[in-house]
Design a protein around this motif. Structure first.
Motif, short mmCIF file in Angstrom:
data_model
loop_
_atom_site.label_atom_id
_atom_site.label_comp_id
_atom_site.label_asym_id
_atom_site.label_seq_id
_atom_site.Cartn_x
_atom_site.Cartn_y
_atom_site.Cartn_z
N THR A 64 0.85 -1.19 0.00
CA THR A 64 0.00 0.00 0.00
C THR A 64 0.88 1.24 0.00
N LEU A 65 0.57 2.16 -0.90
CA LEU A 65 1.28 3.43 -0.93
C LEU A 65 0.60 4.37 0.05
N ARG A 66 1.35 4.85 1.05
CA ARG A 66 0.81 5.74 2.08
C ARG A 66 1.45 7.12 1.90
N VAL A 67 0.60 8.13 1.85
CA VAL A 67 1.05 9.51 1.68
C VAL A 67 0.52 10.32 2.85
N GLU A 68 1.43 10.90 3.64
CA GLU A 68 0.99 11.76 4.74
C GLU A 68 0.37 13.02 4.16
N SER A 69 -0.78 13.38 4.70
CA SER A 69 -1.49 14.54 4.19
C SER A 69 -2.43 15.06 5.28
N ARG A 70 -2.90 16.28 5.10
CA ARG A 70 -3.90 16.79 6.03
C ARG A 70 -5.27 16.21 5.71
N PHE A 71 -5.40 15.58 4.54
CA PHE A 71 -6.65 14.94 4.14
C PHE A 71 -6.59 13.45 4.46
N ARG A 72 -7.73 12.86 4.74
CA ARG A 72 -7.80 11.43 5.01
C ARG A 72 -8.63 10.78 3.91
N ILE A 73 -7.95 10.16 2.97
CA ILE A 73 -8.59 9.53 1.82
C ILE A 73 -7.97 8.14 1.65
N ALA A 74 -8.80 7.19 1.36
CA ALA A 74 -8.32 5.85 1.01
C ALA A 74 -8.88 5.53 -0.37
N LEU A 75 -8.01 5.47 -1.36
CA LEU A 75 -8.45 5.21 -2.73
C LEU A 75 -7.75 3.97 -3.27
N PRO A 76 -8.50 3.05 -3.81
CA PRO A 76 -7.85 1.94 -4.51
C PRO A 76 -7.51 2.40 -5.92
N VAL A 77 -6.27 2.71 -6.18
CA VAL A 77 -5.87 3.16 -7.51
C VAL A 77 -5.06 2.05 -8.18
N PRO A 78 -5.42 1.72 -9.40
CA PRO A 78 -4.74 0.62 -10.09
C PRO A 78 -3.38 1.01 -10.65
N LEU A 79 -3.08 2.30 -10.66
CA LEU A 79 -1.87 2.77 -11.33
C LEU A 79 -1.33 4.01 -10.64
N VAL A 80 -0.02 4.07 -10.49
CA VAL A 80 0.65 5.26 -9.97
C VAL A 80 1.59 5.74 -11.07
N VAL A 81 1.42 6.95 -11.51
CA VAL A 81 2.27 7.53 -12.54
C VAL A 81 3.30 8.41 -11.85
N VAL A 82 4.58 8.07 -12.01
CA VAL A 82 5.66 8.85 -11.43
C VAL A 82 6.21 9.76 -12.52
N VAL A 83 6.16 11.05 -12.28
CA VAL A 83 6.59 12.04 -13.26
C VAL A 83 7.82 12.75 -12.73
N PRO A 84 9.01 12.48 -13.30
CA PRO A 84 10.20 13.21 -12.84
C PRO A 84 10.12 14.66 -13.28
N SER A 85 10.54 15.56 -12.40
CA SER A 85 10.47 16.99 -12.71
C SER A 85 11.72 17.71 -12.24
N LEU A 86 12.31 18.46 -13.13
CA LEU A 86 13.47 19.29 -12.76
C LEU A 86 13.03 20.65 -12.24
N VAL A 87 11.76 20.99 -12.39
CA VAL A 87 11.28 22.32 -11.98
C VAL A 87 10.42 22.30 -10.73
N ALA A 88 9.93 21.13 -10.32
CA ALA A 88 9.10 21.07 -9.12
C ALA A 88 9.95 21.37 -7.89
N PRO A 89 9.45 22.20 -6.96
CA PRO A 89 10.24 22.53 -5.77
C PRO A 89 10.35 21.36 -4.80
N ARG A 90 9.38 20.43 -4.85
CA ARG A 90 9.42 19.26 -3.96
C ARG A 90 8.53 18.18 -4.56
#
Length: 152
Positions: A24-50
Motif C-alpha cells: 500500500t502506498l501511504r502519503v501523509e497529508s492533512r486529508f484522510r482519503i483511502a483510494l484503490p488506484v490501479p496505477l501510480v504515474v511517477v513524473v520526474p520533474s526538474l522544476v518542481a520545488p518538492r
C-alpha cells in the motif's frame, strides 16, 4: 530504481511523507482519503520545488495517482562553478557523502564515462580521493574539496 529494486524501494526512497507499506502506498497529508488506484504515474520533474502527489478523488478508480518526483541535482555555488566548470562543480557538490561514479552519473544525469573523466581531474587536483570497495570505487571530498565547496 523501480526496474532494478521494485516499488517498495522506489517509494521508500522518496521524502519521508511517502511510504510503501505491505503493498500500500501511504502519503501523509492533512486529508484522510483511502483510494484503490490501479496505477501510480511517477513524473520526474526538474522544476518542481518538492515531490508532490495529485489525486482526483471525484473520478474514483478511473484516474491514476500522479506522483510528481522533484529531481534536483546538488547545486554548486556560482563562484565554484566559474572556477571548476559546471560539471566538475556539480560533482564536487554531490560528494558531501561518498559515492561511486555510477551513482553520481545517475544523480547528475550524465553518462558514467563523463563522470569518470571529471572525477579524474578532481582527483589529480587533490579535491577528491577514491577508495575501492569490492568491485566499486567510491569517491569522497578531501579536506581541500570541502573547503572549496564551502561545507564541512
Amino acid at each position: 530504481m523501480l526496474a532494478r529494486h521494485g516499488a517498495a524501494r522506489l517509494f521508500n526512497s522518496l521524502p519521508s511523507g511517502i511510504r510503501w507499506v505491505d503493498g500500500t502506498l501511504r502519503v501523509e497529508s492533512r486529508f484522510r482519503i483511502a483510494l484503490p488506484v490501479p496505477l501510480v504515474v511517477v513524473v520526474p520533474s526538474l522544476v518542481a520545488p518538492r515531490t508532490g502527489v495529485a489525486v482526483d478523488a471525484t473520478r474514483g478508480e478511473a484516474r491514476p495517482l500522479m506522483l510528481d518526483k522533484a529531481i534536483a541535482p546538488a547545486a554548486p555555488c556560482a563562484e565554484m562553478a566559474q572556477l571548476l566548470g559546471p560539471t566538475r562543480a556539480g560533482l564536487l557538490a554531490e560528494l558531501a557523502q561518498p559515492a561511486s561514479a555510477a551513482q553520481l552519473a545517475a544523480r547528475q544525469f550524465l553518462i558514467p564515462a563523463t563522470v569518470s573523466y571529471h572525477l579524474g581531474v578532481l582527483h589529480r587536483a587533490g579535491l577528491v580521493a577514491c577508495a575501492r570497495s569490492g568491485r566499486s570505487v567510491f569517491y569522497r571530498r578531501t579536506p581541500e574539496g570541502f573547503r572549496l565547496a564551502g561545507s564541512r
